[in-house]
Write a protein that holds these residues in place. Structure first.
Motif, short mmCIF file in Angstrom:
data_model
loop_
_atom_site.label_atom_id
_atom_site.label_comp_id
_atom_site.label_asym_id
_atom_site.label_seq_id
_atom_site.Cartn_x
_atom_site.Cartn_y
_atom_site.Cartn_z
N THR A 38 32.37 -29.97 22.41
CA THR A 38 31.97 -29.31 21.11
C THR A 38 30.54 -29.78 21.13
O THR A 38 29.85 -30.52 21.45
N GLY A 39 29.34 -28.49 20.64
CA GLY A 39 27.90 -28.52 20.57
C GLY A 39 27.45 -27.85 19.96
O GLY A 39 27.94 -27.31 18.96
N VAL A 40 26.34 -28.03 19.38
CA VAL A 40 25.28 -27.00 18.49
C VAL A 40 24.17 -26.53 19.11
O VAL A 40 23.48 -27.53 19.52
N ASP A 41 24.17 -25.36 19.52
CA ASP A 41 22.16 -24.92 19.73
C ASP A 41 21.35 -24.90 18.39
O ASP A 41 21.25 -25.36 17.98
N ALA A 216 24.72 -14.28 16.66
CA ALA A 216 25.56 -14.46 17.60
C ALA A 216 24.38 -13.20 19.52
O ALA A 216 25.15 -14.22 20.50
N LYS A 217 23.16 -13.32 18.59
CA LYS A 217 22.53 -12.84 19.99
C LYS A 217 21.63 -13.86 20.49
O LYS A 217 22.22 -13.64 22.06
N THR A 218 21.31 -15.00 20.15
CA THR A 218 21.36 -16.00 21.49
C THR A 218 22.39 -17.06 21.77
O THR A 218 22.66 -17.02 22.43
N ALA A 219 23.29 -16.17 20.74
CA ALA A 219 25.21 -17.58 21.77
C ALA A 219 25.26 -17.13 22.39
O ALA A 219 25.84 -17.22 23.53
N ALA A 220 25.70 -15.62 22.31
CA ALA A 220 26.07 -14.57 23.37
C ALA A 220 25.19 -14.75 24.96
O ALA A 220 26.01 -14.86 25.62
N PHE A 221 24.22 -15.30 24.10
CA PHE A 221 22.55 -14.73 25.39
C PHE A 221 23.39 -16.43 27.03
O PHE A 221 23.21 -16.25 27.30
N ARG A 222 23.46 -17.23 25.29
CA ARG A 222 23.56 -18.57 25.92
C ARG A 222 24.46 -18.84 26.90
O ARG A 222 24.79 -19.22 28.04
N HIS A 223 26.07 -18.03 26.10
CA HIS A 223 27.13 -18.66 26.17
C HIS A 223 27.62 -17.96 27.86
O HIS A 223 28.53 -18.20 28.33
N ALA A 298 25.95 -7.10 18.37
CA ALA A 298 25.54 -8.23 18.93
C ALA A 298 25.65 -8.38 20.52
O ALA A 298 25.40 -8.61 21.72
N PHE A 299 26.86 -9.54 20.36
CA PHE A 299 28.22 -9.49 21.18
C PHE A 299 28.23 -8.28 22.79
O PHE A 299 27.60 -9.03 24.10
N THR A 300 28.19 -6.93 21.84
CA THR A 300 28.76 -6.31 23.51
C THR A 300 27.53 -5.94 24.00
O THR A 300 27.45 -5.23 24.76
N ILE A 301 26.22 -6.35 23.10
CA ILE A 301 24.99 -5.58 24.28
C ILE A 301 24.43 -6.77 24.58
O ILE A 301 23.17 -6.74 25.43
N GLY A 305 25.88 -6.48 29.21
CA GLY A 305 27.48 -6.38 28.59
C GLY A 305 28.55 -7.10 28.79
O GLY A 305 28.44 -8.14 29.25
N ILE A 306 29.03 -7.50 27.35
CA ILE A 306 29.99 -8.18 26.93
C ILE A 306 31.49 -7.35 26.73
O ILE A 306 30.93 -6.94 25.20
N PRO A 307 32.17 -7.14 27.12
CA PRO A 307 33.54 -6.37 26.28
C PRO A 307 33.75 -6.80 25.22
O PRO A 307 33.88 -8.17 25.41
N THR A 308 33.66 -6.86 24.37
CA THR A 308 33.49 -6.49 22.46
C THR A 308 34.75 -6.02 21.85
O THR A 308 35.22 -4.76 22.05
N GLY A 309 35.46 -7.06 21.10
CA GLY A 309 36.73 -6.46 20.53
C GLY A 309 36.24 -6.72 19.25
O GLY A 309 36.06 -7.96 18.42
N LEU A 310 36.70 -6.66 17.96
CA LEU A 310 37.08 -6.71 16.43
C LEU A 310 38.13 -7.04 16.13
O LEU A 310 39.21 -6.39 15.60
N ALA A 311 38.47 -8.37 15.29
CA ALA A 311 39.92 -8.47 14.36
C ALA A 311 39.19 -9.08 13.43
O ALA A 311 38.53 -10.17 13.05
#
Length: 352
Positions: A38-41, A216-223, A298-301, A305-311
């Motif tokens: 577990t972690g936090v940015d 989401a913008k920064t977390a998607a970029f990081r991970h 944010a994740f999809t771009i 690009g990250i293939p992204t879905g929404l539930a």
């Protein structure tokens, strides 16, 4: 079905956008027993990783930990606090509410006041309240006393406790989107209990969604996950005044809502539907032609690009102190995402 312990704890902690640390720490604490890491940015977005069994794509399951709230903008000479909104409020929702402010000295409680109806003229009675016509009363006898307790920029939330209703329904503030964070963690836990998915599962509780999807913008970029599912709430359209078609009738108790749309990756949406069908999980569909208004945008771009879905989980009375959900829908959404993770095989193709 009782309110899940983790979700009950999460909605009791204040965490408006930019001040999510306490809620995020609690989320990580609940994830530690089943997560390898577990972690936090630096921005406050948290994650919990369940390792894969080998070769599969890394899946991010993303909820946002922040909630809408209030921030103090002015303290007058009589000790009344003026405030602005953190995220989007209908001011009607705020009149007469109790609030709790997070300050350097600890929590300060108060009430949101407005001129009593008895002293309004006829025209005022017809008008909807505006934020500029409301104030917070913390019981201070003077401006100096108030300033000793509260500073400009302190934030607060509506002060209410969660409530159980019949038919497995739960009422609380902050279900938008502590629900999504709970589902992300619960799905990762289910995967861990099954011995792991083919790829890593990365549950995430990101910050500042309500003020522009910033975490989401920064977390998607990081991970940089290979695929992502964002979990949020959506409008339950089973209340008076709602008119929709049968296929898009998102009633409480009908399960997760799988979004399809221009911005979302069609393969991911199809795999979500396939998993729901295979596991006999009731669900409904929703469609969006442009952005979704969620962290999926944010994740999809991110990066290339990250293939992204929404539930989403159906929710009544969004952005209020009485947001209402069905606990069955929450658990079924977690089950769907766990099934999705287990079905992500090595070499899964997402090219359009």
């Amino acid at each position: 079905m009782a309110i899940p312990t983790m979700l009950d704890a999460l909605v009791r902690v204040a965490g408006p956008s930019g001040q999510e640390a306490r809620a995020a720490a609690l989320w990580r604490e609940h994830c530690e027993p089943f997560a390898a890491e577990t972690g936090v940015d630096v921005n406050g977005s948290s994650w919990a990783r369940v390792p894969g069994t080998g070769g599969g794509p890394t899946l991010a399951l993303v909820g946002h930990i922040d909630e809408i709230g209030l921030h103090i903008t002015h303290i007058d000479d009589e000790g009344f606090l003026r405030f602005g909104q953190v995220g989007g409020w209908d001011p009607v929702q705020l009149v007469g509410q109790r609030v709790v402010l997070s300050t350097r000295g600890g929590e300060v409680r108060g009430v949101i006041g407005r001129k009593a109806i008895h002293v309004m003229d006829a025209e005022e009675r017809k008008q909807a309240p505006e934020l500029k016509g409301l104030h917070i009363d913390i019981g201070a006898a003077s401006g100096d006393e108030a300033k000793a307790l509260v500073r400009i920029g302190d934030m607060g939330v509506i002060d209410v406790a969660p409530l159980e209703l019949p038919n497995n329904r739960m009422v609380s503030r902050a279900l938008d989107n502590r629900v999504g964070c709970y589902v992300a963690a619960r799905a990762a836990q289910l995967v861990a209990e099954r011995g792991g998915a083919p790829g890593d599962v990365l549950a995430m509780a990101v910050v500042q969604e309500e003020i522009g999807l910033q975490g989401a913008k920064t977390a998607a970029f990081r991970h940089r996950p290979d695929v992502a599912i964002v979990i949020d709430v959506t409008h339950a359209n089973d209340t008076p005044g709602s008119e929709v078609g049968q296929d898009t009738h998102h009633k409480l108790g009908t399960g997760p809502v799988i979004e399809r749309g221009s911005l979302l990756h069609p393969r991911v949406s199809d795999l979500l539907e396939d998993a729901a069908t295979a596991e006999n999980i009731g669900h409904t569909l929703s469609s969006s032609a442009r952005s979704t208004g969620t962290d999926a945008d944010a994740f999809t771009i991110s990066r290339a690009g990250i293939p992204t879905g929404l539930a989403s989980v159906p929710l009544r009375y969004m952005h209020s102190a009485v947001e209402t959900v069905c606990i069955d829908d929450i658990e079924h959404t977690a089950a769907l995402l766990a099934a999705f993770a287990m079905r992500l095989t090595p070499g899964e193709a997402f090219a359009r």
